[in-house]
Motif scaffolding. Structure first.
Motif, PDB file in Angstrom:
ATOM      1  N   GLU A   3       0.829  -1.165   0.095  1.00  0.00           N
ATOM      2  CA  GLU A   3      -0.021   0.193   0.040  1.00  0.00           C
ATOM      3  C   GLU A   3       0.891   1.127   0.116  1.00  0.00           C
ATOM      4  N   PHE A   4       2.147   1.265   0.364  1.00  0.00           N
ATOM      5  CA  PHE A   4       3.155   2.136   0.324  1.00  0.00           C
ATOM      6  C   PHE A   4       3.506   2.601  -1.164  1.00  0.00           C
TER       7      PHE A   4
ATOM      8  N   VAL B 129      -0.185   8.202  -2.803  1.00  0.00           N
ATOM      9  CA  VAL B 129      -0.377   9.558  -3.104  1.00  0.00           C
ATOM     10  C   VAL B 129      -0.184  10.576  -2.212  1.00  0.00           C
ATOM     11  N   PRO B 130       0.555  11.786  -2.456  1.00  0.00           N
ATOM     12  CA  PRO B 130       0.654  12.613  -1.503  1.00  0.00           C
ATOM     13  C   PRO B 130      -0.849  13.457  -0.900  1.00  0.00           C
ATOM     14  N   MET B 131      -0.863  13.779   0.192  1.00  0.00           N
ATOM     15  CA  MET B 131      -2.168  14.615   0.727  1.00  0.00           C
ATOM     16  C   MET B 131      -2.116  16.004  -0.290  1.00  0.00           C
ATOM     17  N   PRO B 132      -3.395  16.222  -0.742  1.00  0.00           N
ATOM     18  CA  PRO B 132      -3.573  17.274  -1.492  1.00  0.00           C
ATOM     19  C   PRO B 132      -2.927  18.603  -0.936  1.00  0.00           C
TER      20      PRO B 132
ATOM     21  N   ASP C 251      -5.038   7.860  10.949  1.00  0.00           N
ATOM     22  CA  ASP C 251      -5.569   6.694  10.766  1.00  0.00           C
ATOM     23  C   ASP C 251      -4.219   5.946  10.080  1.00  0.00           C
ATOM     24  N   SER C 252      -4.194   4.484  10.282  1.00  0.00           N
ATOM     25  CA  SER C 252      -3.129   3.745   9.797  1.00  0.00           C
ATOM     26  C   SER C 252      -3.267   3.712   8.004  1.00  0.00           C
ATOM     27  N   LYS C 253      -4.541   3.982   7.563  1.00  0.00           N
ATOM     28  CA  LYS C 253      -4.773   4.098   6.163  1.00  0.00           C
ATOM     29  C   LYS C 253      -4.101   5.235   5.619  1.00  0.00           C
TER      30      LYS C 253
ATOM     31  N   VAL D  44       0.706  10.364   4.002  1.00  0.00           N
ATOM     32  CA  VAL D  44       1.420  11.180   4.796  1.00  0.00           C
ATOM     33  C   VAL D  44       2.897  11.177   4.641  1.00  0.00           C
ATOM     34  N   LEU D  45       3.398   9.883   4.419  1.00  0.00           N
ATOM     35  CA  LEU D  45       4.597   9.718   4.190  1.00  0.00           C
ATOM     36  C   LEU D  45       5.027  10.199   2.440  1.00  0.00           C
ATOM     37  N   ALA D  46       4.310   9.987   1.767  1.00  0.00           N
ATOM     38  CA  ALA D  46       4.529  10.437   0.190  1.00  0.00           C
ATOM     39  C   ALA D  46       4.257  12.023   0.306  1.00  0.00           C
ATOM     40  N   SER D  47       4.061  12.646   1.320  1.00  0.00           N
ATOM     41  CA  SER D  47       3.673  14.232   1.154  1.00  0.00           C
ATOM     42  C   SER D  47       5.189  14.845   1.583  1.00  0.00           C
TER      43      SER D  47
END
Lengths: 394, 177
Positions: A174-175, A179-182, A253-255, A260-263
């Motif tokens: 899933e990582f 997709v980064p957060m908007p 949330d873990s989902k 978040v990491l991609a942001s």
């Protein structure tokens, strides 16, 4: 191949060993193997169809803590039945030193047996009696795997012999498509931190200490902090033009973790200690974000020295600020870390780890030979055990 | 200083006699505790020995749990009171965990040796339970006496350490009760 896997701890109670067995079984099934997992379970509801339950585990104080284990004559009979019906090409037991299903399975079976050691124990906890009993059951094990150097050391020092190291896998599926957060990382650069904000060992203090110097060189930088706890006091210690660069997400949330990491342009892990592995580093790398981490031994292993990430001197904010600024300035280095990180994460992915375990199976598997019930072994085990306890009584 | 009247002399004698009587009682109680304590030690050792023996006849997982607990109980330093109570509790809970199941115990009883050992364990545990209660009785009586004002004031207990009851779980697993 027909593979029988034995998990000594409850399937439906979260734990390192049962999570490992779960992910391994799924990966092996994806690779086309027939897998049956024998495990205790609190409830028979919602068990995957590849799991055979031996019933509820019993709580017992053992080794200084309360463990939930399965044992007893009725359980032993279920184990024998599972082994004779399963006709497995390979039997894979986990944590064979735990007095539960795994040792019962070793006792009741003969043929190609693989064992994985998960935990490390210090000498005082290494059981005198188990040590010798273990030898009887342990001698049947054909191939031995340890998930870490510490687990291997325990095995080598207390049981003897050696083991190959195959680390825990990390499911990074899933990582990889994160997709980064908007709105993130945006035009300026973004540094991501993940973890409890008021837990000193997670090291947010080290990052906050480095922030003024980073802001000095990158005035439009942003810090994205995700994790439970209260950090208002910590941020209040910063000048306004620095603290305003921080965005606190609170507990996530873990989902949402992958996005978040991609942001970020950089994921920073300033942990000051107490880390044994560093799964989140791999998750950040899998989501394509370059990693800057403190130079803990565990992190150095995950980052393969500094091949897959940058490291700074532990607990040293100046060193952290320096490494972050140098890295942010160097686009080719960011690109290199991105690619190396993805590759490194792949090495730890369950698909890769399961392949390595499969190779072990192949090395012990002999066509036409299956795992069989071993009644003589049970007698031997009993005699061996009798010798031990007599030793205790004298 | 006026000489004591006869009444006062008699009162003093009565008082001294009372003190010596209390001191004698205390001494007897301390002795009773020593005897009860020795008996209790013996029964604890017997229980641990039976469990160690039983462990050799069970499946290796149950066996390891019992052998470990029995070993800890036997190798425990008797002067380390708290640790001792702890290891005896662990032994009792190990017995409960391995023998709590009626079905398991029914299966085990099919083996004549195990059947015998289980009976022995039941007998050991019953004796242990009684001796722990007798010991607790003696300790309670002694503590009660030692709390009396005169006993404290005249330090009749001397340097004898304050006795403690052995509070540990000695209950048999349900399937054996």
């Amino acid at each position: 191949m027909r593979i029988g896997i034995v998990c000594p701890y409850a399937w439906d109670i979260p734990g390192g060993v049962s999570a490992h067995v779960h992910d391994l079984a799924i990966a092996l099934i994806r690779m086309g193997h027939e897998v049956s997992v024998l495990a205790p379970a609190e409830s028979d509801d919602n068990l995957p169809n590849f799991v055979v339950s031996t019933g509820k585990p019993k709580a017992v104080r053992y080794n200084g803590s309360v463990a939930r284990l399965s044992f007893g004559p009725v359980t032993a009979r279920k184990v024998s039945k599972w082994i004779s019906e399963g006709a497995f090409d390979v039997l894979h037991v986990h944590e064979p030193l735990a007095p539960s299903l795994s040792v019962l399975a070793c006792w009741a079976a003969k043929g190609p047996i693989v064992a994985t050691w998960h935990s490390s124990m210090d000498r005082s906890r290494m059981l005198l009696s188990l040590n010798r009993l273990a030898l009887t059951a342990m001698e049947k094990i054909t191939a031995r795997i340890a998930v870490s150097e510490a687990a291997r050391t325990t095995l080598v020092e207390h049981v003897g012999g050696d083991a190959i190291i195959i680390p825990n896998g990390v499911d990074t599926t899933e990582f990889r498509d994160a997709v980064p957060m908007p709105g993130w990382p945006g035009n300026g650069k973004t540094i991501v931190f993940l973890g409890r904000v008021d837990e000193p060992r997670k090291g947010l203090t080290v990052l906050v200490g480095a922030a003024p110097k980073i802001v000095e060189q990158f005035p439009d930088i942003r810090f994205l902090v995700a994790g439970p706890g209260d950090a208002s006091e910590l941020l209040a210690s910063l000048p306004d033009h620095v603290s305003s660069r921080f965005t606190m997400l609170g507990m996530i949330d873990s989902k949402d973790k992958p996005s978040v990491l991609a942001s970020g342009n950089i994921y920073v892990a300033p942990n000051t200690g107490g880390e044994s592995f560093g799964i989140v580093l791999l998750e950040a790398m899998a989501s394509g974000t370059p990693v800057v981490a403190s130079n803990l031994q565990a992190f150095a292993r995950v980052l393969d020295g500094e091949r897959a990430g940058q490291m700074f001197t532990n607990e040293d904010s100046d060193s952290l600020a320096h490494v972050i600024c140098e890295t942010l300035r160097d686009e080719t280095e960011l690109q290199r870390l991105h690619t190396a990180g993805l590759e490194r994460a792949q090495e730890f992915d369950w698909a890769t780890v399961a392949q390595r375990i499969e190779t072990v199976y192949e090395s012990v598997h002999r066509p036409g030979v299956t795992v069989e019930p071993d009644f003589a072994g049970q007698m031997l085990g009993r005699i061996g055990h009798a010798r031990i306890t007599r030793g205790l009584s004298s | 200083m006026s000489p004591l009247s006869l009444g006062e002399v008699l009162l003093l004698i009565a008082f001294l006699w009372h003190l010596s009587h209390q001191a004698g009682r205390l001494d007897r109680l301390h002795h009773r505790i020593d005897v009860a304590s020795a008996a209790l030690d013996g029964h604890l050792a017997r229980r641990a020995a039976t469990v160690a023996d039983l462990a050799t006849h069970l499946d290796p997982a149950s066996g390891v749990i019992l052998a470990e607990a029995a070993y800890a109980a036997r190798s425990c330093d008797p002067s380390d009171f708290d640790n001792r109570m702890n290891v005896e509790n662990v032994l009792t809970s190990a017995l409960k965990a391995t023998l709590e199941d009626d079905e398991d115990v029914a299966e085990l009883r099919k083996d004549p040796t195990i059947n015998l050992l289980l009976d022995e364990l039941v007998a050991d545990s019953r004796r242990l339970e009684l001796s722990r209660r007798f010991h607790a009785d003696a300790v309670q009586a002694c503590l009660h006496l030692r709390q009396q004002r005169l006993v404290r004031m005249f330090r009749l207990a001397g340097r004898a350490p304050t006795p403690r009851t052995m509070d540990f779980d000695d209950q048999l697993p349900a399937s054996l009760r």
